[in-house]
Scaffold this active site. Structure first.
Site: not given
Length: 396
Positions: A320, A39, A272
């Site tokens: 990101m 899965k 950041y």
């Protein structure tokens, strides 16, 4: 140039390790058959290549969560027994029946939908496995409702509409050896199986054991064990031991190419929020993967990575698409390999190390690696030597 050398990042999948893990787990299974659970795109490793390798190593069943995952295996040419268990109303029952997929039923609505679909399917009964809720409190039929489900399933079986092929359940605490819930669930499962068999159910397989139960609870093996995370060489829980202690080898190695190395002065903020500032004049390395690739932001300031033979730590926040490591004055060449995790042969961190850094479990670390990271398969042949090729997030 090596085809993989120019990749920004790659998840190398060692299918020889997967086959060895399946063989090791079969030895632990006390003679029971083994279901290879693929899965979530093979726990992030690629469902189709991993399913094929598991079959080569003797897995007699394949398991998926959703019916669409099971149908994709059939579309890729995988034969033999396949089971799926996560259904919602209106699911593709007829397609699953016609593809000869075993479907799981936990409630009356599901049984009635599969019976209705079987009436329109192309000349074959539905293969149905009844799931009991023995204490997990998730999927499965409660003991109080079990007699009704069994009675209606048996009635449908007598008409030839369905064939009850299995009785099964799932542990809640098998990754905690000695937890009292394990014995309670085992007893409940035996009772619910005994009731169904008294009512005339003659299943091909009875199964309860997941990866941790396969490793630690031989009394729960019954006819079939369902191995998921252990098949990929990740320990189900720290309490059970490391992969090496369990006789398993990690299948995935996650690596990236260092994108930039630069000198910075003391006190330079990094990433950041400037949660990290350089304590002295140093060099910084840019690792071009981030939370869009599945690198957990929760591992900011803690995630380990091997660069130039030394394990570094993510400096500041994971962004990101990238994160930074403090290289302490070292200057690897741009394009040098940064290994986030792997089997440990070169001293690289493990999946478990990243799980600790992100305060999560190894399952999440491997399954969250996203489709921007190509899977590169090695040892695809069952022979010791093999080839490698990169694919996107959907392996061919």
């Amino acid at each position: 140039m090596n085809e993989t050398a120019s990749l920004r990042a790659r998840a190398e999948i060692d299918l020889a390790a997967l086959r060895a893990n399946v063989r090791a787990l079969r030895e632990r299974a006390s003679g029971a058959q083994l279901m290879a659970v693929v899965k979530s795109d093979g726990y992030g490793h690629g469902a189709v290549p991993c399913a094929r390798a598991a079959r080569e190593a003797g897995a007699t069943w394949l398991g998926t969560a959703t019916p669409h995952e099971a149908l994709a295996l059939r579309a890729a040419g995988l034969d033999g027994r396949i089971m799926c268990w996560l259904w919602t109303p209106g699911g593709p029952w007829r397609e699953a029946i016609e593809a000869d997929v075993d479907v799981s039923v936990s409630a009356m609505w599901a049984l009635r939908e599969v019976v209705a679909a079987a009436a329109t399917a192309a000349g074959r009964p539905a293969r149905v496995q009844l799931k009991a809720d023995t204490g997990l409190g998730r999927g499965g039929c409660q003991p109080a409702d079990w007699p009704e489900l069994v009675a209606e399933a048996r009635a449908a079986e007598r008409t030839g509409t369905i064939r009850i092929t299995g009785l099964w359940s799932h542990f809640a605490c098998a990754d905690e050896p000695g937890h009292p819930a394990n014995a309670a669930q085992l007893a409940a499962f035996r009772d619910m199986v005994a009731y169904a068999e008294k009512e005339g159910v003659d299943p091909e397989v009875r199964h309860l054991a997941n990866s941790p139960a396969t490793l630690t609870l031989p009394e729960a093996h019954f006819d079939l064990v369902r191995t998921g995370i252990a098949m990929y060489g990740v320990s189900p829980a720290p309490e059970l031991g490391t992969p090496a202690e369990l006789g398993l080898r990690p299948v995935m190695t996650l690596a990236a190419a260092v994108a930039l190395v630069k000198d910075v002065p003391a006190g330079h903020g990094v990433s950041y929020g400037h949660h990290y500032a350089t304590p002295a004049e140093t060099t910084l390395g840019l690792i071009p993967v981030g939370y869009a690739d599945g690198i957990p932001r929760h591992a900011s300031g803690r995630g380990p990575v091997l660069v130039g033979g030394t394990v570094r730590t993510a400096a500041g926040r994971v962004a990101m698409d990238q994160f930074v490591v403090d290289l302490g004055g070292d200057r690897p060449e741009p394009g040098a390999e940064a290994v986030l995790f792997g089997p440990g042969d070169r001293g690289e961190p493990s999946v478990e190390d990243w799980a600790v850094a992100a305060d999560t479990i190894g399952y999440e670390i491997v399954t969250r690696i996203g489709s921007r990271v190509p899977r590169v398969y090695v040892n695809e042949s069952a022979e010791p030597a093999g080839s490698a090729h990169p694919t996107g997030g959907a392996p061919q």
